[in-house]
Write an enzyme that holds these catalytic residues in place. Structure first.
Site, PDB file in Angstrom:
ATOM      1  N   CYS A 112       0.775  -1.082   0.204  1.00 42.12           N
ATOM      2  CA  CYS A 112       0.113   0.051   0.025  1.00 42.12           C
ATOM      3  C   CYS A 112       1.034   1.500   0.025  1.00 42.12           C
ATOM      4  O   CYS A 112       0.523   2.278  -0.202  1.00 42.12           O
ATOM      5  CB  CYS A 112      -1.067  -0.086   1.198  1.00 42.12           C
ATOM      6  SG  CYS A 112      -2.065  -1.493   1.122  1.00 42.12           S
ATOM      7  N   HIS A 254      -3.181   7.335   2.798  1.00 45.06           N
ATOM      8  CA  HIS A 254      -3.504   5.955   2.287  1.00 45.06           C
ATOM      9  C   HIS A 254      -5.033   5.895   2.718  1.00 45.06           C
ATOM     10  O   HIS A 254      -5.338   5.816   3.883  1.00 45.06           O
ATOM     11  CB  HIS A 254      -2.487   4.911   2.617  1.00 45.06           C
ATOM     12  CG  HIS A 254      -2.928   3.646   2.225  1.00 45.06           C
ATOM     13  ND1 HIS A 254      -3.545   3.127   1.150  1.00 45.06           N
ATOM     14  CD2 HIS A 254      -2.969   2.691   3.064  1.00 45.06           C
ATOM     15  CE1 HIS A 254      -3.862   1.937   1.024  1.00 45.06           C
ATOM     16  NE2 HIS A 254      -3.740   1.487   2.491  1.00 45.06           N
ATOM     17  N   ASN A 284     -10.145   0.156  -0.052  1.00 51.49           N
ATOM     18  CA  ASN A 284      -8.343   0.318  -0.108  1.00 51.49           C
ATOM     19  C   ASN A 284      -7.996  -0.183  -1.218  1.00 51.49           C
ATOM     20  O   ASN A 284      -8.202  -1.621  -1.462  1.00 51.49           O
ATOM     21  CB  ASN A 284      -8.066  -0.641   1.287  1.00 51.49           C
ATOM     22  CG  ASN A 284      -6.583  -0.555   1.382  1.00 51.49           C
ATOM     23  OD1 ASN A 284      -5.973  -0.316   0.314  1.00 51.49           O
ATOM     24  ND2 ASN A 284      -5.852  -0.835   2.318  1.00 51.49           N
TER      25      ASN A 284
HETATM   26  N1  COA Z   1     -18.323  -7.798   9.615  1.00 49.27           N
HETATM   27  C1  COA Z   1     -18.799  -7.749  11.039  1.00 49.27           C
HETATM   28  N2  COA Z   1     -18.116  -7.993  12.098  1.00 49.27           N
HETATM   29  C2  COA Z   1     -16.923  -8.061  12.003  1.00 49.27           C
HETATM   30  C3  COA Z   1     -16.145  -7.975  10.661  1.00 49.27           C
HETATM   31  C4  COA Z   1     -17.094  -7.808   9.727  1.00 49.27           C
HETATM   32  N3  COA Z   1     -16.568  -7.735   8.325  1.00 49.27           N
HETATM   33  N4  COA Z   1     -14.691  -8.013  10.724  1.00 49.27           N
HETATM   34  C5  COA Z   1     -14.625  -8.345  12.186  1.00 49.27           C
HETATM   35  N5  COA Z   1     -15.841  -8.375  12.703  1.00 49.27           N
HETATM   36  C6  COA Z   1     -16.004  -8.566  14.338  1.00 49.27           C
HETATM   37  C7  COA Z   1     -15.064  -9.371  15.016  1.00 49.27           C
HETATM   38  O1  COA Z   1     -15.207 -10.917  14.600  1.00 49.27           O
HETATM   39  C8  COA Z   1     -14.990  -9.053  16.154  1.00 49.27           C
HETATM   40  O2  COA Z   1     -16.122  -9.501  16.883  1.00 49.27           O
HETATM   41  P1  COA Z   1     -15.941 -10.061  18.691  1.00 49.27           P
HETATM   42  O3  COA Z   1     -15.546  -8.889  19.303  1.00 49.27           O
HETATM   43  O4  COA Z   1     -17.133 -10.740  18.597  1.00 49.27           O
HETATM   44  O5  COA Z   1     -14.607 -10.885  18.510  1.00 49.27           O
HETATM   45  C9  COA Z   1     -15.365  -7.496  16.120  1.00 49.27           C
HETATM   46  O6  COA Z   1     -15.907  -7.275  14.781  1.00 49.27           O
HETATM   47  C10 COA Z   1     -14.194  -6.598  16.350  1.00 49.27           C
HETATM   48  O7  COA Z   1     -13.153  -7.191  15.576  1.00 49.27           O
HETATM   49  P2  COA Z   1     -11.956  -6.504  15.115  1.00 49.27           P
HETATM   50  O8  COA Z   1     -10.985  -7.228  14.402  1.00 49.27           O
HETATM   51  O9  COA Z   1     -11.160  -5.618  16.358  1.00 49.27           O
HETATM   52  O10 COA Z   1     -12.442  -5.335  14.428  1.00 49.27           O
HETATM   53  P3  COA Z   1     -11.748  -3.762  14.094  1.00 49.27           P
HETATM   54  O11 COA Z   1     -12.823  -2.644  14.524  1.00 49.27           O
HETATM   55  O12 COA Z   1     -10.424  -3.756  14.130  1.00 49.27           O
HETATM   56  O13 COA Z   1     -12.250  -3.781  12.458  1.00 49.27           O
HETATM   57  C11 COA Z   1     -10.751  -3.857  10.342  1.00 49.27           C
HETATM   58  C12 COA Z   1     -11.487  -4.475  11.422  1.00 49.27           C
HETATM   59  C13 COA Z   1     -10.017  -5.066   9.593  1.00 49.27           C
HETATM   60  C14 COA Z   1     -11.866  -3.124   9.588  1.00 49.27           C
HETATM   61  C15 COA Z   1      -9.846  -2.975  11.063  1.00 49.27           C
HETATM   62  O14 COA Z   1      -9.162  -3.686  12.066  1.00 49.27           O
HETATM   63  C16 COA Z   1      -8.814  -2.463  10.088  1.00 49.27           C
HETATM   64  O15 COA Z   1      -9.311  -1.691   9.153  1.00 49.27           O
HETATM   65  N6  COA Z   1      -7.552  -2.588  10.103  1.00 49.27           N
HETATM   66  C17 COA Z   1      -6.630  -2.171   9.255  1.00 49.27           C
HETATM   67  C18 COA Z   1      -6.768  -2.540   8.083  1.00 49.27           C
HETATM   68  C19 COA Z   1      -5.853  -1.965   6.988  1.00 49.27           C
HETATM   69  O16 COA Z   1      -6.111  -0.792   6.685  1.00 49.27           O
HETATM   70  N7  COA Z   1      -5.115  -2.700   6.422  1.00 49.27           N
HETATM   71  C20 COA Z   1      -4.288  -2.265   5.102  1.00 49.27           C
HETATM   72  C21 COA Z   1      -3.300  -1.506   5.620  1.00 49.27           C
HETATM   73  S1  COA Z   1      -2.105  -1.084   4.452  1.00 49.27           S
END
Ligand code: COA
Length: 334
Positions: A112, A254, A284
């Site tokens: 990215c 980004h 993204n």
């Molecule tokens: N839909 C519904 N629930 C979801 C989900 C989805 N798509 N993805 C995760 N969850 C749930 C999880 O299972 C978890 O449930 P639990 O609390 O019962 O265990 C809860 O949501 C929280 O999970 P978590 O992984 O902590 O969510 P988050 O708020 O961190 O969001 C992302 C997940 C992936 C959206 C977030 O972490 C993110 O954007 N990370 C960076 C990703 C990124 O930018 N990557 C590229 C970098 S270059």
């Protein structure tokens, strides 16, 4: 006087197929509300099967060349994580299809952060006289490496391509690429990865290897690193340029997650009203993210000539990079 690379063209392309949050497979057990509120994404574009990264890159590259007013470049750099093939690189084919056969052409992979690394390479080539005009394209077909049933990645990424032209000019001109900060930390390599098909994890047939071609991500950890690394890199480049956050008119980060971008803006003390975002419509798009955000920002009137524009990116690797430039007056072409 020293030569500098000056931004002189901008273009982009998105494959026509729009996938809304509601269009995602029901097995993901997610919802439009969850995805919008946790990421800011409403839809993304996916290339149709049979369509490759070079196809997107050619469309974006042609528009950037048209925007620059001249159809030639003596180097073509394609920043991508999703090349058409492992070998050869995608850039030579893209160059030839754009009528630029004979130009230097190579791929670059900083995931990215690919566009920022590409910008540094292209600027260096122009400044040292290796090239007079460089076409830099960030192009991705993430739909080819997404596990459609992984809710941690499937809703996040999209396909697309964005491109810029850099020409030789003066360091004081609007659009001149000046200070750039780049960095990496390989101890975070496991946080975002697609193992299959590399030399360590060779692709083989058999059920035990199923899914190894897909992108895997520890979203929560990546989130923290993204904010931390882009904040530090943004600060570094401002310091090198002798500027402060108050001087920044537009922050083009980004487009990973709108919450990441907002936290970054808060850390840098740049008002959220100065943030440029298009994540709602594209998700993204990795190496294409910054040029597509710039393109949509210019088209919408959010990014205007004369504005101090801070670009910053973070990606797998881990990698990061930033630059500050005065936005030039560019003509966009459809
Ligand atoms: N839909 C519904 N629930 C979801 C989900 C989805 N798509 N993805 C995760 N969850 C749930 C999880 O299972 C978890 O449930 P639990 O609390 O019962 O265990 C809860 O949501 C929280 O999970 P978590 O992984 O902590 O969510 P988050 O708020 O961190 O969001 C992302 C997940 C992936 C959206 C977030 O972490 C993110 O954007 N990370 C960076 C990703 C990124 O930018 N990557 C590229 C970098 S270059």
């Amino acid at each position: 006087m020293m030569r500098a690379a000056v931004l002189s063209g901008l273009g982009g392309w998105l494959p026509p197929r729009v996938v809304t949050n509601d269009d995602l497979p029901a097995e993901l057990d997610t919802s439009d509300h969850w995805i919008r509120s946790r990421t800011g994404i409403a839809c993304r574009h996916f290339a149709k099967p049979g369509s490759a990264t070079s196809d997107l890159a050619v469309e974006a590259g042609a528009r950037a060349l048209a925007s620059s007013g001249e159809p030639h470049a003596d180097a073509v750099v394609v920043a991508t994580t999703t090349p058409d093939r492992i070998c050869p690189a995608t850039a030579p084919e893209v160059a030839t299809r754009l009528g630029l056969a004979g130009a230097a052409a190579f791929d670059l992979n900083a995931v990215c952060t690919g566009f920022m690394y590409g910008l540094a390479c292209a600027a260096g080539m122009v400044a040292t006289g290796v090239a007079d005009r460089v076409l830099l394209i960030g192009a991705e077909t993430y739909s080819s490496i997404l596990d459609p049933l992984d809710r941690g990645t499937a809703p996040i990424f999209g396909d697309g391509a964005g491109a810029v032209v850099l020409r030789a000019g003066d360091p004081g001109e609007p659009g001149a690429i000046g200070h750039v900060d780049l960095g990496s930390d390989g101890s975070g390599a496991e946080l975002i990865r697609a193992d299959g098909g590399g030399s360590r994890q060779r692709l083989s047939e058999g059920p035990e290897r199923e899914g190894e071609q897909y992108l895997r991500m520890d979203g929560r950890e990546v989130f923290k690193h993204a904010v931390m690394r882009m904040t530090a890199s943004g600060r570094t480049v401002l310091e090198r340029a002798g500027r402060s956050a108050a001087d920044v008119d537009r922050l083009v980060a980004h487009q990973a997650n709108i919450r990441i971008v907002h936290q970054l803006a808060d850390e840098l003390r740049i008002g959220r009203d100065r943030v440029v975002t298009n994540i709602d419509r594209v998700g993204n798009t990795a190496a294409a993210s910054i040029p597509l955000a710039l393109l949509h920002g210019v088209a919408d009137g959010a990014v205007r000539p004369g504005q101090q524009t801070l670009l910053t990116a973070f990606g797998a690797g881990l990698t990061w990079g930033s630059t500050l430039l005065t936005w030039p007056d560019l003509v966009l072409c459809d």
